[in-house]
Design an enzyme around this catalytic site. Structure first.
Site, mmCIF file in Angstrom:
data_model
loop_
_atom_site.group_PDB
_atom_site.id
_atom_site.type_symbol
_atom_site.label_atom_id
_atom_site.label_comp_id
_atom_site.label_asym_id
_atom_site.label_seq_id
_atom_site.Cartn_x
_atom_site.Cartn_y
_atom_site.Cartn_z
ATOM 1 C CB SER A 56 -0.948 -0.042 1.206
ATOM 2 O OG SER A 56 -1.960 0.929 1.071
ATOM 3 C CG ASP A 200 -4.218 -1.613 0.261
ATOM 4 O OD1 ASP A 200 -3.275 -2.320 0.651
ATOM 5 O OD2 ASP A 200 -4.356 -0.428 0.603
#
Length: 353
Positions: A56, A200
């Protein structure tokens, strides 16, 4: 050889955490400054770590470092653009049917920032100057994936991906951004390839340190006792709830300014990965001699200083950067001695662009 067996194999791992990426970016900025202050001619971290892993926001930092950005340049991206990335949060009703934020600004920012590392601006994962591992979840096929440089002969696909698309893929957190889809052409080919609905990587690997360990030991055949791992978090808030009569429905878990379910998933498995690596290193208890070097830098938020994944308040973000500076004063000397006493042997990819 896939690595230099005469030197320790050093891994830098950076957790996910949205705008809280300011913490590792500032911490690493302090590290680079210390290297310069101590007279080191080389301060780029991609020359001190054989493998950089990031999830991320940590993936954005990992890619930036691996391509050749300084930590301070990455820190400036967060400080200067936080409001444009997260400042136009959708209201309650619109967020029921759409992600809270539009990812267009972040996409253009990353594409522009990474483009300077190639003459034609077409910067790809394979242009990284050290090995990289970036976890993502592919929603089209319903499977986890780790995007990698071509540091092994069997890694023939991911290195062709545009670098900014890799960064967008690993940072498209549910509730906050839509899944990231993109098209690209392989170098020398005319046909377009499509990648659909990457999500993500924090969903399964918000702390990617174990991915780095396994990549070194299994893919590169590095003896585990030759590893040195520096793992940097972005702060965590433990899930605690004493109220037994709470309804525990969607209103509690998801329908809030900062969805509890996301924090629960990210923080719990980050902590679990940390415990797993400590177990692999020392087994049960603390009396056994460590098998390898493992340094974890992390802190816990309290209710007063908590910072959400999409915070834009300059005072709060400044306080987070200050905390990173203070923490470096505690851990910095050890990190410099363990991880930056010598540069790595230059990385040679199996497939060049």
């Amino acid at each position: 050889m896939l690595y230099d067996p005469s030197k320790p194999f050093k891994i830098l791992s950076i957790d996910g955490g949205g705008i809280r990426g300011i913490y590792p970016a500032k911490f690493l900025t302090e590290l680079e400054f210390q290297l310069e202050k101590s007279g080191k001619k080389i301060t780029y971290l991609n020359q001190y770590f054989d493998l950089i892993c990031g999830t991320s926001t940590g993936g954005i930092i990992a890619l930036g470092l691996a391509l050749g950005m300084t930590s301070n340049e990455i820190l400036s991206l967060y400080r200067d653009h936080a409001n444009n990335i997260f400042g136009r949060k959708k209201g309650f009703w619109r967020s029921l049917f759409n992600p809270s934020h539009n990812s267009d600004y972040l996409e253009n920012l990353l594409k522009r920032s990474f483009s300077v590392f190639t003459e034609n601006g077409d910067t790809r994962l394979g242009h990284a100057k050290t090995r990289v591992c970036i976890p993502v979840y592919n929603g089209y096929y319903g499977r986890v994936s780790v995007l990698k440089t071509s540091h092994h002969q069997d890694l023939m696909r991911d290195y062709q991906y545009p670098a900014h698309d890799v960064a967008l893929s690993t940072s498209s957190a549910p509730f906050y951004f839509k899944p990231h889809s993109f098209k690209y052409k392989k170098v020398g080919e005319a046909d377009l390839n499509t990648v659909t609905n990457n999500i993500d990587g924090g969903i399964f690997a918000n702390n990617p340190a174990l991915i780095g360990l396994l990549e070194a030991v299994q893919t590169l055949q590095v003896p585990i006792d030759n590893l040195k791992i520096l793992s940097i978090g972005t702060g965590m808030r433990k899930f605690k709830e004493s109220e037994k009569n709470n309804g525990w429905g969607s209103q509690y878990w998801a329908i809030s300014e900062n969805p509890r379910i996301i924090e629960l998933i990210f923080s719990s498995q980050s902590d679990d990965i940390n415990n797993t690596i400590k177990f692999l290193n020392q087994g049960v208890g603390t009396s056994s001699k460590p098998r390898f070097t493992f340094k974890r830098v992390q802190f816990e938020f309290n209710n007063q200083d908590y910072i959400s994944l999409d915070e834009t308040n300059p005072e709060k973000l400044g306080a987070l950067a200050e905390r990173a500076s203070n923490d470096f004063q505690i851990h910095g000397k050890e990190i410099v001695d363990e991880f930056c006493s010598q540069i790595i042997t230059p990385y040679t990819p199996q497939y060049a662009l």
